[in-house]
Design an enzyme around this catalytic site. Structure first.
Site, mmCIF file in Angstrom:
data_model
loop_
_atom_site.group_PDB
_atom_site.id
_atom_site.type_symbol
_atom_site.label_atom_id
_atom_site.label_comp_id
_atom_site.label_asym_id
_atom_site.label_seq_id
_atom_site.Cartn_x
_atom_site.Cartn_y
_atom_site.Cartn_z
ATOM 1 N N LYS A 174 56.868 38.887 30.433
ATOM 2 C CA LYS A 174 56.316 39.637 29.288
ATOM 3 C C LYS A 174 57.324 40.666 28.752
ATOM 4 O O LYS A 174 57.424 40.854 27.542
ATOM 5 C CB LYS A 174 55.000 40.306 29.675
ATOM 6 N N ASN B 248 52.610 38.282 24.040
ATOM 7 C CA ASN B 248 52.316 36.988 24.674
ATOM 8 C C ASN B 248 52.573 35.816 23.730
ATOM 9 O O ASN B 248 52.420 34.664 24.106
ATOM 10 C CB ASN B 248 50.884 36.927 25.244
ATOM 11 N N GLY C 201 40.402 48.790 36.183
ATOM 12 C CA GLY C 201 41.824 48.442 36.223
ATOM 13 C C GLY C 201 42.578 49.211 35.152
ATOM 14 O O GLY C 201 41.975 49.677 34.168
ATOM 15 N N ALA C 202 43.879 49.357 35.342
ATOM 16 C CA ALA C 202 44.677 50.088 34.349
ATOM 17 C C ALA C 202 46.086 49.504 34.264
ATOM 18 O O ALA C 202 47.050 50.206 33.985
ATOM 19 C CB ALA C 202 44.721 51.570 34.704
ATOM 20 N N ALA D 87 46.960 44.018 31.824
ATOM 21 C CA ALA D 87 45.834 43.241 31.295
ATOM 22 C C ALA D 87 44.848 44.152 30.569
ATOM 23 O O ALA D 87 44.336 43.804 29.500
ATOM 24 C CB ALA D 87 45.144 42.495 32.434
ATOM 25 N N ASN E 249 40.207 53.200 37.661
ATOM 26 C CA ASN E 249 41.280 52.493 38.376
ATOM 27 C C ASN E 249 41.471 53.073 39.773
ATOM 28 O O ASN E 249 41.217 54.244 40.016
ATOM 29 C CB ASN E 249 42.592 52.605 37.587
ATOM 30 N N LYS F 135 46.815 56.452 36.437
ATOM 31 C CA LYS F 135 47.111 55.383 35.466
ATOM 32 C C LYS F 135 45.956 55.231 34.469
ATOM 33 O O LYS F 135 46.176 54.993 33.284
ATOM 34 C CB LYS F 135 47.332 54.047 36.195
ATOM 35 N N MET G 96 37.898 39.096 33.724
ATOM 36 C CA MET G 96 38.951 38.538 32.877
ATOM 37 C C MET G 96 39.671 37.375 33.558
ATOM 38 O O MET G 96 40.411 36.638 32.927
ATOM 39 C CB MET G 96 39.933 39.645 32.450
ATOM 40 N N GLY H 104 36.639 34.609 32.531
ATOM 41 C CA GLY H 104 37.558 34.763 31.419
ATOM 42 C C GLY H 104 38.059 33.462 30.804
ATOM 43 O O GLY H 104 39.044 33.486 30.060
HETATM 44 P P1 ATR Z 1 48.098 42.959 35.257
HETATM 45 O O1 ATR Z 1 49.264 42.680 34.368
HETATM 46 O O2 ATR Z 1 47.339 41.743 35.726
HETATM 47 O O3 ATR Z 1 47.188 43.997 34.696
HETATM 48 P P2 ATR Z 1 49.177 44.962 36.981
HETATM 49 O O4 ATR Z 1 49.794 45.653 35.809
HETATM 50 O O5 ATR Z 1 49.957 44.818 38.257
HETATM 51 O O6 ATR Z 1 48.723 43.499 36.611
HETATM 52 O O7 ATR Z 1 47.794 45.723 37.298
HETATM 53 C C1 ATR Z 1 46.928 45.293 38.300
HETATM 54 C C2 ATR Z 1 45.659 46.164 38.245
HETATM 55 O O8 ATR Z 1 44.732 45.674 39.234
HETATM 56 C C3 ATR Z 1 45.893 47.618 38.569
HETATM 57 O O9 ATR Z 1 44.960 48.385 37.835
HETATM 58 C C4 ATR Z 1 45.611 47.669 40.081
HETATM 59 O O10 ATR Z 1 45.263 48.949 40.552
HETATM 60 P P3 ATR Z 1 46.422 50.037 40.863
HETATM 61 O O11 ATR Z 1 46.892 50.565 39.554
HETATM 62 O O12 ATR Z 1 45.757 51.079 41.694
HETATM 63 O O13 ATR Z 1 47.495 49.283 41.623
HETATM 64 C C5 ATR Z 1 44.426 46.752 40.140
HETATM 65 N N1 ATR Z 1 44.173 46.146 41.459
HETATM 66 C C6 ATR Z 1 44.854 45.132 42.058
HETATM 67 N N2 ATR Z 1 44.298 44.801 43.233
HETATM 68 C C7 ATR Z 1 43.214 45.619 43.388
HETATM 69 C C8 ATR Z 1 42.219 45.768 44.411
HETATM 70 N N3 ATR Z 1 42.210 44.993 45.506
HETATM 71 N N4 ATR Z 1 41.258 46.704 44.228
HETATM 72 C C9 ATR Z 1 41.253 47.483 43.130
HETATM 73 N N5 ATR Z 1 42.163 47.399 42.135
HETATM 74 C C10 ATR Z 1 43.135 46.477 42.266
#
Ligand code: ATR
Length: 283
Positions: free
Chosen positions: A69, A90, A131-132, A135, A155, A160, A219, A243
């Site tokens: 990306k 994308n 999440g943050a 995506a 998150n 974040k 998603m 999703g």
């Molecule tokens: P993407 O491009 O898929 O969004 P990313 O930028 O690596 O991937 O972000 C992954 C997201 O999933 C983050 O918000 C991550 O939380 P952190 O910021 O605390 O790392 C979250 N995430 C991944 N695994 C997780 C889990 N087991 N429980 C809770 N949040 C999770």
């Protein structure tokens, strides 16, 4: 006279699992567009060269997925406003002067799937977005454009979520918090934008987040309900979606950007769902 067929592709690594060739081939048949769409495995560090080679062999546009990306962003000399907001690309489009235009279609894909395919109203609703990462950033503008009453980003890593909320605060009522700060707040729409489902994991959130008649959306998509979907059903969500529709809707928007024609998404979603069901029955 030799005519060369227009080529499109998705670049990624890994890429074998991609449904994009199946989706775009159906779009092309349906709209009678003459094109070829393939999935291309690109070596890490080779993205720019692979794009050049693709264009030289009549490539007109690309979808880009993990882990390219950022490379896609750099390859584009111009970016749409929504790509700039998302900080992501994308979809790449070859322009008449040979340069590449970068766009992102994930946000519109999610909103269309919710509103058009599932008849979910976003306006005036309370949304929880978990999440943050990239995506979530990619869908914030499109969600806020539908004017929800509120949008809370929660998150695991709190700062974040707070940063994202700040980055989009000019577009609507948006806040950020840690997963452990949701407490007893409840919502009309709860969206999982974490990558937790990929590891068969569940973000730890309270089982009280769903209002009566709430909708839950992961998603991610898979042949079976994801852990988040199963958890949502068990905790009272009235409608639970994966999703898959978002995947097809974002593809349709890319197709429209490239070809100027809007394909019908519902038969393609139906066909993919059927192939999942068949897959499950043979396992
Ligand atoms: P993407 O491009 O898929 O969004 P990313 O930028 O690596 O991937 O972000 C992954 C997201 O999933 C983050 O918000 C991550 O939380 P952190 O910021 O605390 O790392 C979250 N995430 C991944 N695994 C997780 C889990 N087991 N429980 C809770 N949040 C999770």
């Amino acid at each position: 006279m030799t005519t060369t067929i227009d080529r499109y592709a998705v670049f990624g690594n890994p890429i074998a699992h991609s449904k994009s060739p199946q989706i775009h081939t159906q779009f092309a048949e349906q709209t009678k567009q003459s094109l070829i769409y393939t999935a291309e495995l690109v070596e890490i560090g080779q993205f720019e060269q692979a794009v050049k080679d693709f264009i030289a062999s009549n490539g007109k546009g690309l979808n880009v997925t993990v882990p390219f990306k950022e490379d896609a962003w750099s390859c584009a000399t111009q970016h749409s406003a929504r790509a700039q907001r998302a900080g992501a690309v994308n979809t790449l489009v070859l322009q008449a002067d040979g340069s590449l235009f970068g766009d992102t279609t994930d946000g519109i894909g999610l909103v269309r799937d919710l509103m058009k395919n599932h008849s979910v109203t976003i306006k005036d609703k309370d949304i929880l977005l978990i999440g943050a990462g990239g995506a979530v950033r990619g869908v914030l503008q499109a969600l806020l454009e539908q004017q929800p009453a509120s949008l809370l980003i929660a998150n695991r890593t709190k700062h974040k979520a707070e940063q994202l909320a700040e980055d989009f605060s000019d577009l609507g009522a948006i806040n950020g918090c840690g997963l452990d700060e949701i407490n007893d707040a409840c919502f009309d729409i709860v969206i999982n934008g974490t990558s937790a489902s990929l590891q068969g994991d569940l973000p730890p959130i309270p089982g009280t987040v769903f209002k009566t008649a709430a909708c839950s959306y992961d998603m991610m998509y898979a042949a079976q309900a994801t852990p988040f979907m199963q958890w949502s059903t068990g905790n009272g969500a009235k409608q639970v979606f994966d999703g898959l529709g978002m995947l097809v809707e974002q593809a349709a928007e890319s197709f429209y950007i490239w070809r100027g024609v809007k394909p019908e998404t519902s038969p393609v979603i139906k066909q993919l769902r059927q192939s999942f069901d068949q897959q499950q029955n043979t396992e």
